[in-house]
Design a protein around this motif. Structure first.
Motif, mmCIF file in Angstrom:
data_model
loop_
_atom_site.group_PDB
_atom_site.id
_atom_site.type_symbol
_atom_site.label_atom_id
_atom_site.label_comp_id
_atom_site.label_asym_id
_atom_site.label_seq_id
_atom_site.Cartn_x
_atom_site.Cartn_y
_atom_site.Cartn_z
ATOM 1 N N ASN A 168 2.826 -0.988 -2.349
ATOM 2 C CA ASN A 168 3.290 0.167 -1.572
ATOM 3 C C ASN A 168 2.889 0.042 -0.105
ATOM 4 O O ASN A 168 1.810 -0.465 0.218
ATOM 5 C CB ASN A 168 2.711 1.468 -2.136
ATOM 6 N N ASP A 169 3.779 0.521 0.772
ATOM 7 C CA ASP A 169 3.494 0.567 2.218
ATOM 8 C C ASP A 169 3.045 -0.788 2.761
ATOM 9 O O ASP A 169 2.127 -0.877 3.589
ATOM 10 C CB ASP A 169 2.427 1.629 2.530
ATOM 11 N N ASN A 170 3.696 -1.840 2.334
ATOM 12 C CA ASN A 170 3.299 -3.188 2.741
ATOM 13 C C ASN A 170 3.940 -3.540 4.092
ATOM 14 O O ASN A 170 4.863 -4.348 4.182
ATOM 15 C CB ASN A 170 3.699 -4.202 1.673
ATOM 16 N N THR A 171 3.436 -2.899 5.148
ATOM 17 C CA THR A 171 3.978 -3.133 6.488
ATOM 18 C C THR A 171 3.779 -4.579 6.932
ATOM 19 O O THR A 171 4.622 -5.149 7.637
ATOM 20 C CB THR A 171 3.310 -2.204 7.513
ATOM 21 N N GLU A 172 2.686 -5.183 6.508
ATOM 22 C CA GLU A 172 2.387 -6.564 6.894
ATOM 23 C C GLU A 172 3.464 -7.524 6.392
ATOM 24 O O GLU A 172 3.875 -8.445 7.100
ATOM 25 C CB GLU A 172 1.024 -6.971 6.346
ATOM 26 N N ALA A 173 3.922 -7.295 5.159
ATOM 27 C CA ALA A 173 4.963 -8.158 4.599
ATOM 28 C C ALA A 173 6.265 -8.017 5.384
ATOM 29 O O ALA A 173 6.910 -9.016 5.721
ATOM 30 C CB ALA A 173 5.192 -7.826 3.129
ATOM 31 N N PHE A 174 6.659 -6.772 5.691
ATOM 32 C CA PHE A 174 7.891 -6.563 6.455
ATOM 33 C C PHE A 174 7.791 -7.186 7.842
ATOM 34 O O PHE A 174 8.763 -7.758 8.354
ATOM 35 C CB PHE A 174 8.196 -5.063 6.575
ATOM 36 N N TYR A 175 6.615 -7.085 8.457
ATOM 37 C CA TYR A 175 6.419 -7.676 9.784
ATOM 38 C C TYR A 175 6.583 -9.198 9.721
ATOM 39 O O TYR A 175 7.272 -9.802 10.552
ATOM 40 C CB TYR A 175 5.030 -7.309 10.314
ATOM 41 N N LYS A 176 5.967 -9.809 8.721
ATOM 42 C CA LYS A 176 6.054 -11.263 8.593
ATOM 43 C C LYS A 176 7.484 -11.712 8.297
ATOM 44 O O LYS A 176 7.966 -12.713 8.834
ATOM 45 C CB LYS A 176 5.112 -11.761 7.502
ATOM 46 N N ILE A 177 8.172 -10.972 7.428
ATOM 47 C CA ILE A 177 9.566 -11.313 7.114
ATOM 48 C C ILE A 177 10.406 -11.261 8.385
ATOM 49 O O ILE A 177 11.218 -12.153 8.661
ATOM 50 C CB ILE A 177 10.141 -10.356 6.052
ATOM 51 N N SER A 178 10.209 -10.207 9.180
ATOM 52 C CA SER A 178 10.971 -10.039 10.413
ATOM 53 C C SER A 178 10.711 -11.182 11.393
ATOM 54 O O SER A 178 11.642 -11.723 11.991
ATOM 55 C CB SER A 178 10.623 -8.702 11.073
ATOM 56 N N THR A 179 9.437 -11.546 11.545
ATOM 57 C CA THR A 179 9.121 -12.633 12.486
ATOM 58 C C THR A 179 9.679 -13.968 11.999
ATOM 59 O O THR A 179 10.111 -14.793 12.803
ATOM 60 C CB THR A 179 7.602 -12.754 12.695
ATOM 61 N N LEU A 180 9.689 -14.182 10.684
ATOM 62 C CA LEU A 180 10.248 -15.431 10.151
ATOM 63 C C LEU A 180 11.751 -15.506 10.396
ATOM 64 O O LEU A 180 12.279 -16.546 10.798
ATOM 65 C CB LEU A 180 9.944 -15.558 8.656
ATOM 66 N N TYR A 181 12.455 -14.396 10.134
ATOM 67 C CA TYR A 181 13.898 -14.377 10.417
ATOM 68 C C TYR A 181 14.156 -14.613 11.910
ATOM 69 O O TYR A 181 15.107 -15.303 12.296
ATOM 70 C CB TYR A 181 14.501 -13.041 9.997
ATOM 71 N N TYR A 182 13.313 -14.027 12.731
ATOM 72 C CA TYR A 182 13.459 -14.163 14.183
ATOM 73 C C TYR A 182 13.335 -15.624 14.598
ATOM 74 O O TYR A 182 14.132 -16.133 15.386
ATOM 75 C CB TYR A 182 12.382 -13.327 14.867
ATOM 76 N N GLU A 183 12.337 -16.308 14.045
ATOM 77 C CA GLU A 183 12.129 -17.721 14.379
ATOM 78 C C GLU A 183 13.256 -18.607 13.836
ATOM 79 O O GLU A 183 13.520 -19.684 14.374
ATOM 80 C CB GLU A 183 10.781 -18.186 13.832
ATOM 81 N N ARG A 195 12.621 -2.750 11.201
ATOM 82 C CA ARG A 195 12.892 -1.309 11.077
ATOM 83 C C ARG A 195 12.271 -0.748 9.802
ATOM 84 O O ARG A 195 11.804 0.398 9.769
ATOM 85 C CB ARG A 195 14.402 -1.055 11.093
ATOM 86 N N GLU A 196 12.270 -1.562 8.727
ATOM 87 C CA GLU A 196 11.632 -1.138 7.481
ATOM 88 C C GLU A 196 10.131 -0.944 7.690
ATOM 89 O O GLU A 196 9.529 -0.034 7.130
ATOM 90 C CB GLU A 196 11.872 -2.178 6.382
ATOM 91 N N CYS A 197 9.539 -1.808 8.492
ATOM 92 C CA CYS A 197 8.109 -1.676 8.812
ATOM 93 C C CYS A 197 7.849 -0.359 9.534
ATOM 94 O O CYS A 197 6.900 0.370 9.207
ATOM 95 C CB CYS A 197 7.663 -2.853 9.678
ATOM 96 N N LEU A 198 8.703 -0.051 10.514
ATOM 97 C CA LEU A 198 8.504 1.176 11.306
ATOM 98 C C LEU A 198 8.818 2.438 10.513
ATOM 99 O O LEU A 198 8.308 3.514 10.839
ATOM 100 C CB LEU A 198 9.362 1.111 12.572
ATOM 101 N N ASP A 203 3.931 4.008 14.136
ATOM 102 C CA ASP A 203 2.953 3.662 15.171
ATOM 103 C C ASP A 203 2.407 2.242 15.012
ATOM 104 O O ASP A 203 1.439 1.874 15.685
ATOM 105 C CB ASP A 203 1.789 4.661 15.150
ATOM 106 N N HIS A 204 2.995 1.478 14.118
ATOM 107 C CA HIS A 204 2.536 0.103 13.899
ATOM 108 C C HIS A 204 2.763 -0.700 15.185
ATOM 109 O O HIS A 204 3.896 -0.960 15.586
ATOM 110 C CB HIS A 204 3.319 -0.519 12.737
ATOM 111 N N LYS A 205 1.679 -1.115 15.839
ATOM 112 C CA LYS A 205 1.774 -1.717 17.169
ATOM 113 C C LYS A 205 2.565 -3.019 17.175
ATOM 114 O O LYS A 205 3.445 -3.227 18.012
ATOM 115 C CB LYS A 205 0.370 -1.953 17.733
ATOM 116 N N ARG A 206 2.236 -3.923 16.255
ATOM 117 C CA ARG A 206 2.928 -5.216 16.266
ATOM 118 C C ARG A 206 4.396 -5.070 15.903
ATOM 119 O O ARG A 206 5.261 -5.738 16.487
ATOM 120 C CB ARG A 206 2.230 -6.183 15.316
ATOM 121 N N CYS A 207 4.690 -4.205 14.937
ATOM 122 C CA CYS A 207 6.093 -4.004 14.550
ATOM 123 C C CYS A 207 6.892 -3.373 15.691
ATOM 124 O O CYS A 207 8.034 -3.753 15.930
ATOM 125 C CB CYS A 207 6.176 -3.126 13.295
ATOM 126 N N PHE A 208 6.273 -2.421 16.403
ATOM 127 C CA PHE A 208 6.991 -1.753 17.490
ATOM 128 C C PHE A 208 7.264 -2.714 18.645
ATOM 129 O O PHE A 208 8.366 -2.750 19.189
ATOM 130 C CB PHE A 208 6.196 -0.550 18.001
#
Length: 453
Positions: A168-183, A195-198, A203-208
């Motif tokens: 639940n609330d695994n913001t870290e996973a969504f952040y990593k997935i997003s950065t991997l897609y970005y790369e 957006r799922e992370c946010l 207020d998640h700093k790295r995701c924002f």
């Protein structure tokens, strides 16, 4: 240094659980354990718990010497080595444990972790595959980290997506997935995942921060593609240059931007620039079909038919069913054959993309230069007559849209061999037929008698 909250630090936090697992497995082991070995193991365990690592290590050395087939002795000695920061010494003991007891999950997991740290990615992946439970989010994240270091981001994304559903609330996973897609250059999926992370934590700093970067890039790319659809190629090139400046650190965006800039130059009939940028893309990606097609088109404009054929053939090897490639190759082959005969563009000295005004201007200049009345010598006059007839024929073909299109497609509209039903070449006649031809007329050839004094 291990970052707080990282998979590596979390593994350290579950290490006591692994020791409990060892005790449970050990309690179920066979009876008949050597009493001295048992004593060394128990004493070593107490010394380890008290932080007396050197003394604990001595006890486990003695246990191993007393019973070389006791996997618990090897495992506990490996535990001390790890606590002392001697991972290289721990690795052989963990391997020995697995040899003695292949289903010892704790040892295999710990060995996989050490192999990962040492950069032995294939071996680490093998260990993790054998211990990962499909329902264990922590272990999936650990395997994802292994995939990332092994250069397999899409496999990492698969594990992280599973983890995002299992926890639940695994913001870290969504952040990593997003950065991997970005790369990977997939800015749209990257935007969706961040957006799922946010949604979970606005207020998640790295995701924002990542969201703002991806959104800016996404907007530039969408705008550039709209400009291409509208045929505004110069403006589109400017947008893609901005993309490269916005994200210079991700190679994928640089190469994709250059690929689209190459396309824009080719469509805008700027062959020199197109060939240069397309070639930059193909140096990195020799099999890039889009760049091959666009460079081939630019080669056609530059009348470099052999090069165009080579690019089309290479592209066709990778995409046999592409109709555009097939038609382009056929056209290039026709133009090559045509260039070996009479080339109206070369006769007038204009490019294949020349406007009608340029064609008329070139024709008038050459008609004045090669008019037979300018020559007194009989041989020179005959040469001028032939030249003048070719100039008139070139003007006739290239100033007529329908005839020019036929010629551009590789067919000579004035060549009897290429015309169905035969018929003679209307321009294959004597100089007398051209007497009275006005080179300054934009209409038909027969207007009034024109002589030079």
């Amino acid at each position: 240094m291990v970052a707080p909250g990282s998979v590596t630090s979390r593994l350290g936090s579950v290490f006591p659980f692994l020791l409990v697992l060892v005790d449970l497995q050990y309690e179920g082991a066979e009876c008949g354990v050597n009493a001295d070995v048992e004593k060394h193991l128990e004493l070593g365990k107490k010394l380890l718990a008290a932080g007396q690592l050197a003394d604990a290590l001595s006890q486990f050395h003695a246990a191993v010497d007393g019973d070389p087939d006791n996997y618990i002795a090897y495992y506990r000695r490996a535990t001390v080595f790890l606590a002392m920061g001697k991972s290289k010494a721990a690795l052989p003991d963990l391997t020995k444990v697995i040899e003695l007891k292949m289903d010892f999950t704790a040892a295999r997991l710990q060995r996989g972790h050490l192999l990962l740290k040492q950069g032995k990615l294939d071996e680490a992946e093998d260990d993790f595959k054998k211990v990962v439970c499909v329902w264990d989010a922590e272990l999936r994240e650990l395997r994802a980290e292994c995939f990332i270091k092994e250069g397999e981001p899409r496999k990492a994304i698969s594990d992280l997506k599973a983890s995002s559903k299992l926890k639940n609330d695994n913001t870290e996973a969504f952040y990593k997935i997003s950065t991997l897609y970005y790369e990977l250059g997939d800015h749209e999926l990257s935007l969706s995942e961040v957006r799922e992370c946010l949604k979970l934590d606005q207020d998640h700093k790295r995701c924002f921060a990542h969201y703002k970067q991806v959104k800016k890039l996404n907007k530039l790319i969408e705008s550039a593609e709209e400009l291409i659809k509208d045929g505004r190629y110069t403006d589109a090139i400017s947008k893609y240059e901005s993309v490269m400046k916005t994200e210079p650190g991700v190679h994928e965006y640089t190469i994709r931007s250059k690929e689209r800039i190459c396309h824009c130059f080719s469509k805008d009939e700027k062959p020199v620039e197109a060939i240069r940028v397309c070639s930059e893309v193909l140096q990195v990606e020799p099999d890039n079909v889009n760049a091959l097609k666009d460079r081939a088109e630019a080669y056609l404009i530059e009348e470099m038919y052999d090069e165009a054929i080579q690019d089309y053939e290479t592209a066709q090897e990778h995409n046999e069913n592409d109709q555009q490639i097939r038609e382009g190759l056929e056209k290039a082959q026709r133009l090559l054959k045509q260039s070996q005969r009479r080339d109206y563009y070369k006769i007038l000295g204009v490019k294949r993309n020349a406007k009608k005004q340029e064609i008329i201007k070139a024709y008038r200049k050459l008609a004045l230069q090669w008019h037979p009345d300018n020559f007194q010598n009989e041989e020179e006059k005959k040469k001028a007559e032939k030249k003048f007839i070719d100039i008139a024929a070139a003007k006739e073909v290239l100033s007529d849209p329908e005839m020019r299109k036929k010629f551009d497609d590789g067919e000579d509209p004035l060549d009897a061999e290429s015309q169905q039903g035969g018929g003679g070449n209307p321009f294959h006649r004597s100089w007398n037929s051209w007497q009275g031809f006005n080179p300054f007329s934009s209409g038909g050839p027969f207007r009034f008698k024109f002589h030079f004094n």
